[in-house]
Scaffold this active site. Structure first.
Site, PDB file in Angstrom:
ATOM      1  N   ASP A 332      70.460 -15.586  32.747  1.00  0.00           N
ATOM      2  CA  ASP A 332      70.844 -16.738  33.567  1.00  0.00           C
ATOM      3  C   ASP A 332      71.710 -17.692  32.736  1.00  0.00           C
ATOM      4  OD1 ASP A 332      70.325 -19.263  35.388  1.00  0.00           O
ATOM      5  OD2 ASP A 332      69.550 -17.554  36.516  1.00  0.00           O
ATOM      6  N   ASP A 333      71.697 -18.930  33.067  1.00  0.00           N
ATOM      7  CA  ASP A 333      72.538 -19.969  32.466  1.00  0.00           C
ATOM      8  C   ASP A 333      72.397 -19.972  30.927  1.00  0.00           C
ATOM      9  OD1 ASP A 333      74.103 -22.197  32.282  1.00  0.00           O
ATOM     10  OD2 ASP A 333      72.925 -23.395  33.685  1.00  0.00           O
ATOM     11  N   ARG A 409      74.374 -33.597  37.869  1.00  0.00           N
ATOM     12  CA  ARG A 409      74.013 -32.619  36.842  1.00  0.00           C
ATOM     13  C   ARG A 409      75.141 -32.508  35.801  1.00  0.00           C
ATOM     14  NH1 ARG A 409      72.502 -26.239  36.529  1.00  0.00           N
ATOM     15  NH2 ARG A 409      70.448 -26.468  35.674  1.00  0.00           N
ATOM     16  N   LYS A 442      75.069 -13.375  39.332  1.00  0.00           N
ATOM     17  CA  LYS A 442      74.397 -14.416  40.117  1.00  0.00           C
ATOM     18  C   LYS A 442      75.360 -15.592  40.170  1.00  0.00           C
ATOM     19  CE  LYS A 442      70.419 -17.547  39.962  1.00  0.00           C
ATOM     20  NZ  LYS A 442      69.215 -17.905  39.221  1.00  0.00           N
ATOM     21  N   TRP A 443      75.859 -15.897  41.360  1.00  0.00           N
ATOM     22  CA  TRP A 443      76.929 -16.903  41.542  1.00  0.00           C
ATOM     23  C   TRP A 443      76.272 -18.179  42.060  1.00  0.00           C
ATOM     24  CZ3 TRP A 443      82.505 -15.490  42.093  1.00  0.00           C
ATOM     25  CH2 TRP A 443      83.309 -16.573  42.451  1.00  0.00           C
ATOM     26  N   ASP A 444      76.240 -19.201  41.220  1.00  0.00           N
ATOM     27  CA  ASP A 444      75.496 -20.422  41.529  1.00  0.00           C
ATOM     28  C   ASP A 444      76.455 -21.542  41.957  1.00  0.00           C
ATOM     29  OD1 ASP A 444      73.310 -22.120  41.671  1.00  0.00           O
ATOM     30  OD2 ASP A 444      72.606 -21.722  39.641  1.00  0.00           O
ATOM     31  N   ASN A 446      75.804 -25.808  42.018  1.00  0.00           N
ATOM     32  CA  ASN A 446      74.712 -26.749  41.789  1.00  0.00           C
ATOM     33  C   ASN A 446      74.984 -28.214  42.095  1.00  0.00           C
ATOM     34  OD1 ASN A 446      72.266 -25.404  40.901  1.00  0.00           O
ATOM     35  ND2 ASN A 446      73.592 -24.517  39.349  1.00  0.00           N
ATOM     36  N   ASP A 512      64.563 -22.461  44.420  1.00  0.00           N
ATOM     37  CA  ASP A 512      64.130 -22.663  43.036  1.00  0.00           C
ATOM     38  C   ASP A 512      62.621 -22.859  42.963  1.00  0.00           C
ATOM     39  OD1 ASP A 512      66.466 -22.348  41.709  1.00  0.00           O
ATOM     40  OD2 ASP A 512      66.952 -24.474  41.551  1.00  0.00           O
TER      41      ASP A 512
END
Ligand code: DGJ
Length: 689
Positions: A332-333, A409, A442-444, A446, A512
């Protein structure tokens, strides 16, 4: 092929159980005739000659009866189409022609230089509707161009179901009486939003398995609006499309066109459950790419490591995940640029040299060597001000001259409507996917839009629509160039879930919120419209680290997550050997039931309302029940679960108990799942013998 009356003015579309009919009057008004059970063309023609009510002058007989109400003339209901030119506002169209082929119908109208084409396509019992606006005259501004207006039959006592929420609490089902006036849901955030799934359902007296349900779902991943109106004479119309406000979508110069997203409608007389199963079948057949292929069990590193990642630690997680039976390992990130926290690095899509000195390939090779596929997280539409990309191109973000750039964020939204931004993202992502054996993205997304300005552009308003078009174009192009790569749609959990993004991604991140109990309600809502085949669900740590600290057993966590596409997202380096061994068994069990969960028919046996709840999946002669008990009160015995979708004349053997049950008994008297106490869960597999 639609049925068409001899005079070419009444059209009837027919699905396996449903029919949809419309009629053109001599005055070029397109009237809705029927949406419901199958009817004949003669029935539709009989409806077409019924006179409109004599309502003048304070009400319009057109209101609540037109297929695609335009602004202008004797209409007081919400228009689907609102346009203006230099000279005038509104539309007064004339019918030009229709075309019918296979399962599709197109009707073309014209007002001066603007051609309006209404599209219908029957996909089983789902009617897909959209509109195209083609301008060959002077510039036209589309203030509002909805995809469709749906008209319900005259009935007393309509109820509205919707899926509302917020971050970590998405897709929660609420049902209420519809009253006079309008109920408007939507998003003015630039993405689909956590607050509402773009879906509504209306019924008067349906239950889970009986009664008529009308549902509508929009395929658009930007701002959107669905308005459900109960008009003064109690007629109900549902109008929806891209954009939230009526203040302008696009300008069309001569030669330019706009195609609205699809707004799909479904009539079912099988209650909410029947409607859901029809929606699921439609999406598996026509919307979701490669829906016949089952989704792998994945591991995602986010909750385990957040931003504190290293190649060695990811390798350690990967070894444990592989040992557990995981099939896809997703970093992930935190793997790129200067992304050691959420304050920097977004936009710089190259591996962080301290964390991944050899790039991503060594880790990808390691993961492949363990027999898993390899995936990464990206958030391409965003940039941190502290990034090389922003330092080089501060003008590439959405902004207004002289106004502050709101950071959520610590990030800003790139203006994807710009060709240079889209080109840059294509080059970067294409290079990234070519740089290492990456199988999954995984295309986020935010944060919402807050400063949707574009100083150099004469019509900055178009940014809202063109952002989504660019996102779709990027996904389509990347999928075309890298056909082996699967994509997940994520937006801080379930902030971008709709039929539009689902037609170009392989699964979605539901929420989430990974608390297994909260998830039951989220999954219950999600299942109203979308199938388990796309509903990603992870087993994470206990106590839950993200939200509420709730303690739950691995059993409860696994059975909750097994209702969708199973994933694991805990810190496996902290799981005991016993926990890892137990998890291995659950993953193996999931792989056995996966075809039923991901491709079977879903029956919601009991909703999650504090006591026992259960879902059942049926595929061929096999069925599986997943059951949960939140809390057992007063020592009361947990009721038997009445199963559905079985053959009453057949017998079924239960894998877990070895008992043989008669189908009729399972259907009418049920089976006990053996639940007791608090936060208990059970799996029952039954096979026809
Ligand atoms: C939000 C997502 O929903 C999470 O799963 C995770 O990917 C974080 N973003 C990473 O920043």
């Amino acid at each position: 092929m639609p049925d068409i009356s001899e005079d070419g003015r009444t059209w009837l579309l027919t699905g396996p159980t449903s029919g949809y009919a419309i009629h053109l009057t001599d005055d070029h008004e397109l009237l809705h005739l029927h949406w419901g059970p199958r009817i004949t063309l003669a029935d539709a023609e009989a409806l077409a000659v019924r006179p409109l009510p004599d309502y003048w002058p304070f009400e319009s007989p057109l209101d609540g009866r037109e297929e695609y109400p335009v602004e202008g003339g004797p209409r007081f209901a919400r228009p689907a189409l609102s346009v203006r030119t230099q000279e005038r506002r509104g539309t007064e169209w004339r019918f030009e022609a229709y075309e019918a082929e296979d399962d599709a119908l197109r009707l073309r109208f014209r007002d001066g230089g603007l051609a309006v084409t209404l599209h219908y396509r029957m996909r089983d019992d789902v009617v897909e509707r959209w509109a195209t606006l083609d301008n060959d005259g002077p510039e036209v501004e589309l203030l509002r161009a909805d995809s469709a207006t749906w008209t319900l039959p005259d009935r007393d006592g309509w109820r509205l179901s919707q899926l509302h929420g917020r971050w970590a609490a998405e897709s929660r089902l609420v049902r209420s009486d519809l009253t006079y006036g309008e109920k408007v849901i939507g998003s003015r955030r630039g993405h689909t939003g956590h607050q509402h799934l773009p879906w509504v359902a209306l019924d008067t007296d349906a239950t889970e398995e009986r009664g008529e349900v009308y549902g509508c779902a929009l395929g658009w991943s930007g701002s959107w609006r669905i308005a459900v109106a109960q008009l003064p004479d109690a007629r109900v119309q549902i109008t929806g499309g891209a954009g939230y406000d009526d203040s302008g979508l696009l300008r069309l110069a001569a030669g330019e066109s706009f195609t609205t997203p699809v707004f799909a409608g479904l009539w079912s007389d099988g209650g909410y459950g029947g409607a859901s199963r029809a929606w699921h079948a439609y999406q598996r057949m026509y919307v979701i790419p490669d829906a016949g292929e089952d989704r792998p069990v994945l591991f995602n590193s986010w909750e385990a490591t957040e931003f504190d990642i290293s190649e060695e630690q990811q390798r350690a997680l990967a070894r444990r995940a592989a040992d557990m039976g995981v099939e896809l390992f997703v970093v992930d990130d935190g793997w790129f640029g200067a992304r050691t926290s959420d304050r920097a690095g977004l936009g710089d899509w190259t591996p962080n040299p301290d964390r991944f000195p050899g790039g991503l390939k060594p880790l990808a090779d390691h993961v492949h060597g363990l027999g898993m596929r390899f995936g990464i997280w990206v958030e391409p539409e965003m940039v941190n001000p502290d990034s090389d990309l922003y330092r080089a191109h501060p003008d590439w973000v959405q902004h207004q001259t002289g106004r502050k750039r709101v950071e959520f964020r610590n990030q800003l939204v790139l203006n994807l409507a710009r060709d240079d931004v889209r080109d840059y993202l294509w080059e970067r992502l294409d290079a990234l996917l070519s740089s290492a054996p990456i199988d999954y993205v995984k295309w986020d997304f935010n944060r919402c839009f807050t400063d949707a300005g574009w100083p150099e552009e004469a019509y900055p308003q178009r940014l809202w629509v063109d952002h989504v078009r660019s996102l779709y174009a990027l996904l389509d192009r990347l999928r075309g160039a890298h056909p082996g790569v699967d994509f997940e749609s994520c937006s801080g959990g379930g902030g971008r879930i709709d039929l539009g993004v689902m037609s170009r991604t392989d699964q979605v991140w539901t929420s989430d919120n990974t608390d297994p109990l909260d998830r039951l309600a989220i999954q219950h809502g999600f299942s109203q419209i979308h199938p388990a085949r796309v509903m990603a669900a992870w087993v994470t740590d206990s106590p839950n680290t993200q939200l509420n600290g709730r303690v739950s057993t691995l059993r409860f966590r696994f059975v909750s997550a097994m209702a969708g596409v199973l994933g694991v997202g805990g810190d496996l380096t902290k799981w005991t050997d016993d926990e890892l061994a137990e998890a291995r068994k659950w993953v193996s069990l999931y792989k056995e039931i996966r075809p039923l969960v991901q491709r079977g028919d879903l029956y919601r046996l009991r909703p999650p309302q504090g006591g026992p709840s259960a879902v059942q999946y049926v595929l061929g002669g096999e069925t599986v029940v997943l059951a949960w008990l939140e809390a057992q009160h007063y020592g009361e015995p947990v009721p038997a679960l009445r199963l559905r979708g079985l053959d009453p004349t057949a017998s079924y053997e239960c894998r877990e108990t070895g008992e043989v049950h008669r189908g009729a008994v399972l259907l009418h008297h049920g089976v006990r799942a053996g639940l007791s106490g608090d936060l208990d869960a059970a799996v029952l597999q039954l096979r026809r013998i």
